[in-house]
Write an enzyme that holds these catalytic residues in place. Structure first.
Site, mmCIF file in Angstrom:
data_model
loop_
_atom_site.group_PDB
_atom_site.id
_atom_site.type_symbol
_atom_site.label_atom_id
_atom_site.label_comp_id
_atom_site.label_asym_id
_atom_site.label_seq_id
_atom_site.Cartn_x
_atom_site.Cartn_y
_atom_site.Cartn_z
ATOM 1 N N LYS A 10 0.702 -1.119 0.009
ATOM 2 C CA LYS A 10 -0.001 0.067 -0.121
ATOM 3 C C LYS A 10 1.032 1.059 0.021
ATOM 4 C CE LYS A 10 -3.790 2.266 2.743
ATOM 5 N NZ LYS A 10 -4.785 2.104 3.942
ATOM 6 N N ASN A 193 7.212 6.040 0.543
ATOM 7 C CA ASN A 193 8.420 5.619 0.501
ATOM 8 C C ASN A 193 8.842 5.030 1.749
ATOM 9 O OD1 ASN A 193 8.749 6.604 -1.959
ATOM 10 N ND2 ASN A 193 9.206 8.484 -1.322
ATOM 11 N N ARG A 194 7.718 4.451 2.653
ATOM 12 C CA ARG A 194 7.998 3.921 3.949
ATOM 13 C C ARG A 194 8.782 4.665 4.955
ATOM 14 N NH1 ARG A 194 4.531 1.666 1.619
ATOM 15 N NH2 ARG A 194 4.270 -0.682 1.759
ATOM 16 N N LEU A 195 8.736 6.096 4.588
ATOM 17 C CA LEU A 195 9.063 6.932 5.674
ATOM 18 C C LEU A 195 8.240 7.310 6.700
ATOM 19 C CD1 LEU A 195 11.236 9.237 3.216
ATOM 20 C CD2 LEU A 195 11.988 7.262 4.373
#
Length: 215
Positions: A10, A193-195
């Protein structure tokens, strides 16, 4: 059997969670997030569903889903059978972890705290608000104990339902509420970006300290 889930993914695109824009008290932020998740729901989602983890009698962790029924500056309240696995675990070790996952707003809240029984009067108040069927269920269920079959359970329910059609039901002494008093709360906001944003409130004496964790 080997099921590949590597493509389950996601992309998060919500607003950032910044230290400069959060309240000093974690409960205020929890309340804001709870209202926003509720507003974003299109059906009867149980946004008050939370997982609670405890240390079981075998020394290993146990996690299950319960329903949050009240929250305040004092903590988070849920109800259960005191003789259940979680009830016995809390008796042996009151430290627990509860967590919420709100998919509509891409958020998680993780709470570490100490659980203790609430006052009997408070448990009575909630018990008598419940539908009659739920009251009977609480009365007959020896939660977490081994039973013969589902038929056995339904037979017990039907028998006691007939009894309570003529008699007043009272809250079982082994059923009631716990309050989890937090000492650490993490707020997680999904980002691109999974940050991801992770802000933690930790209680030092009577004050909440806020710091950020790497995603």
């Amino acid at each position: 059997m080997n099921i590949d889930l590597s493509d389950y993914r996601k992309n998060y695109k919500k607003d950032a969670l910044l230290e400069t824009k959060v309240p000093e008290e974690p409960l205020k932020l929890f309340h804001e997030w709870f209202k926003e998740e509720k507003k974003s729901c299109y059906n009867n989602d149980e946004i008050n569903a939370m997982s609670i983890s405890s240390i079981g009698e075998d020394g290993g962790p146990e996690t299950r889903i319960v329903l949050l029924k009240e929250y305040s500056k004092n903590g988070f309240t849920f109800y259960t059978n005191y003789y259940s696995f979680k009830g016995r675990a809390i008796k042996n070790n009151p430290k627990v972890c509860i967590s919420f996952y709100w998919r509509n707003t891409d958020r998680q809240v993780i709470v570490k705290g100490s659980a203790s029984k609430i006052k009997k009067e408070k448990s009575d108040e909630y018990f008598y608000k419940r539908p009659k069927g739920h009251q009977i269920g609480s009365f007959i269920s020896k939660q977490s104990s081994i039973i013969y079959s589902r038929k056995f359970l339904l037979d017990q329910y039907n028998e006691w339902n007939k009894f309570f059609n003529k008699n007043t039901i009272k809250r079982p002494f082994n059923w009631g509420g716990y309050i989890v008093k937090p000492y650490k709360i993490e707020f997680w906001q999904g980002q691109e970006n999974r940050l991801h944003d992770r802000l933690v409130y930790i209680k030092k004496e009577k004050k909440w300290i806020i710091y950020r964790l790497s995603p």
